[in-house]
Motif scaffolding. Structure first.
Motif, mmCIF file in Angstrom:
data_model
loop_
_atom_site.group_PDB
_atom_site.id
_atom_site.type_symbol
_atom_site.label_atom_id
_atom_site.label_comp_id
_atom_site.label_asym_id
_atom_site.label_seq_id
_atom_site.Cartn_x
_atom_site.Cartn_y
_atom_site.Cartn_z
ATOM 1 N N ASP A 140 -23.483 47.155 72.403
ATOM 2 C CA ASP A 140 -22.296 47.255 73.245
ATOM 3 C C ASP A 140 -21.205 47.930 72.426
ATOM 4 O O ASP A 140 -20.692 47.356 71.459
ATOM 5 N N GLY A 141 -20.847 49.159 72.807
ATOM 6 C CA GLY A 141 -19.942 49.942 71.968
ATOM 7 C C GLY A 141 -18.569 50.187 72.532
ATOM 8 O O GLY A 141 -17.752 50.860 71.892
ATOM 9 N N GLY A 142 -18.279 49.657 73.720
ATOM 10 C CA GLY A 142 -16.960 49.912 74.259
ATOM 11 C C GLY A 142 -16.848 49.523 75.718
ATOM 12 O O GLY A 142 -17.731 48.865 76.278
ATOM 13 N N VAL A 143 -15.758 49.969 76.348
ATOM 14 C CA VAL A 143 -15.464 49.561 77.713
ATOM 15 C C VAL A 143 -14.732 50.678 78.450
ATOM 16 O O VAL A 143 -14.071 51.522 77.828
ATOM 17 N N VAL A 144 -14.849 50.684 79.771
ATOM 18 C CA VAL A 144 -14.138 51.643 80.614
ATOM 19 C C VAL A 144 -12.822 51.008 81.053
ATOM 20 O O VAL A 144 -12.798 49.892 81.580
ATOM 21 N N GLN A 149 -17.107 52.547 87.042
ATOM 22 C CA GLN A 149 -16.092 51.623 87.542
ATOM 23 C C GLN A 149 -15.271 51.034 86.404
ATOM 24 O O GLN A 149 -15.744 50.940 85.255
ATOM 25 N N LEU A 150 -14.070 50.611 86.735
ATOM 26 C CA LEU A 150 -13.206 49.933 85.774
ATOM 27 C C LEU A 150 -13.910 48.681 85.242
ATOM 28 O O LEU A 150 -14.452 47.897 86.008
ATOM 29 N N GLY A 151 -13.886 48.500 83.926
ATOM 30 C CA GLY A 151 -14.519 47.342 83.312
ATOM 31 C C GLY A 151 -15.960 47.549 82.920
ATOM 32 O O GLY A 151 -16.569 46.665 82.295
ATOM 33 N N ILE A 203 -23.561 53.872 80.669
ATOM 34 C CA ILE A 203 -22.387 53.201 81.239
ATOM 35 C C ILE A 203 -22.881 52.306 82.372
ATOM 36 O O ILE A 203 -23.552 52.779 83.295
ATOM 37 N N CYS A 204 -22.566 51.046 82.294
ATOM 38 C CA CYS A 204 -23.153 50.075 83.213
ATOM 39 C C CYS A 204 -22.221 48.883 83.411
ATOM 40 O O CYS A 204 -21.293 48.673 82.625
ATOM 41 N N PRO A 205 -22.474 48.049 84.423
ATOM 42 C CA PRO A 205 -21.708 46.811 84.560
ATOM 43 C C PRO A 205 -21.958 45.903 83.358
ATOM 44 O O PRO A 205 -23.002 45.989 82.686
ATOM 45 N N GLN A 206 -21.008 45.025 83.081
ATOM 46 C CA GLN A 206 -21.128 44.124 81.933
ATOM 47 C C GLN A 206 -22.420 43.309 81.971
ATOM 48 O O GLN A 206 -23.049 43.069 80.940
#
Length: 352
Positions: free
Chosen positions: A331-335, A176-178, A309-312
């Motif tokens: 934490d290495g990045g974001v979608v 998902q976005l974010g 890849i997971c929710p914040q």
């Protein structure tokens, strides 16, 4: 040769093969699970699938792989009890990215001549890794190929099967976005890129595997034989205890190319290099080989062996879980959203 048959005179020693099976039995026994029915030596391994009745909708997952040219390092060093660990790591860490629990492994060892003690050492590594992954080693094959392989040459491959609930399959359909991108540190090169590494360090630079390298803190051979990290049970625990959308096993092709396989077409992964420092082996290969940044990152894992890849809100518990289990995670990045010209994965910034 221990035999005098025509087959033995052609280079295939059946008695040596039997001796190797006897030596490996104790290692295989350490990997057993309650579902395993047969012992070593049969024509096929049997696994009781009635346990799958506990699943609402079980889906079987399978993965096949080998260890590439890392086997040449094991041969050169005369150390054979870690290369099997690499094999299982490549198998089960591919399997777990869909959320599947590894159930069993089978292996295939091809060699120029069966040396029972060498085969035992290889299987010792396979068995140790199966224990760490929670999988049973239920069968395999050792094939002697005189004339095709030199007496000291061998190669190995394997396959694994696992199971996952249909509604718990991880992958791009969940991203998902974010979402956050949690990176899990590799133990080193793992089992990819060794054709390049060998060419640069051994052929071009003429480095000796027995030479102590100050930057590495050990000999080059010890560094290159570092076993692949197995993340299977760690990642399964993360998926069971917090929300996870997808995972990515970083193998040949590096972080960006492998992450692209788990990104939906409308989203992009943005990874920040400044969140970690690759181990010294990566800098050594790049520096000695005068390799460009894009080339090195398309070949080696650069210190990241697995991505979650997971929710914040899942970042903190996943990092805490991995830390408790001895794995460096961050934490290495974001979608983000993906435009028509945007890549599936963008790696930005400079390494620490």
């Amino acid at each position: 040769m221990t035999g005098s048959s025509a087959y033995a005179r052609a280079g295939v020693d059946i008695h040596a093969g039997d001796a190797a099976v006897e030596l490996m039995k104790k290692h295989v026994a350490t990997t057993t699970r309650p579902e395993v029915i047969t012992g070593l030596g049969g024509f096929a391994g049997l696994f009781d699938a009635s346990a799958l009745r506990d699943y609402r909708h079980p889906v079987l997952a399978t993965s096949t792989d080998g260890v590439g040219t890392k086997v040449a390092i094991a041969r050169a060093m005369g150390i054979h009890n870690t290369i099997g660990f690499d094999l299982v790591g490549m198998l089960v860490d591919d399997l777990v990215v869909v959320g599947a629990e590894p159930l069993f492994v089978t292996d295939y060892i091809a060699c120029g001549a069966v040396v029972p003690e060498r085969i035992e050492a290889i299987v010792e590594g396979i068995a140790a890794a199966c224990v760490q992954a929670g999988a049973a080693l239920i069968g395999g094959e050792t094939a002697e190929h005189p004339g095709l392989l030199a007496p000291d040459e061998y190669d190995l491959a394997g396959a694994t099967t696992g199971v996952v609930e249909s509604d718990q399959i991880l992958g791009p359909q969940r991203v998902q976005l974010g979402d956050a991108i949690v990176c899990l540190a590799s133990s080193g090169l793992h089992s990819n890129g060794y054709s390049l590494v060998r060419q640069v360090l051994l052929d071009q630079a003429g480095m000796d595997l027995e030479t102590h390298v100050d930057d590495l803190g050990r000999t080059l051979g010890e560094e290159l034989l570092t076993p692949t990290r197995i993340y299977a049970l760690d990642c399964l625990q993360a998926a069971r205890t917090t929300e996870v959308h997808a995972m990515c096993h970083v193998t040949g092709g590096g972080v960006a190319n492998n992450m692209a396989r788990v990104m939906p077409v409308h989203l992009s992964a943005r990874i920040d290099r400044s969140t970690w420092a690759p181990g010294p082996i990566f800098g050594l290969v790049q520096r000695v080989g005068s390799i460009s940044q894009p080339d090195i990152e398309e070949t080696l894992n650069m210190g990241v062996g697995m991505v979650v890849i997971c929710p914040q809100e899942s970042v903190a518990p996943i990092v805490a879980l991995m830390t408790a289990r001895g794995i460096l995670a961050w934490d290495g990045g974001v979608v983000t959203t993906r435009g028509p010209e945007d890549p599936a994965v963008e790696v930005r910034g400079r390494y620490q």
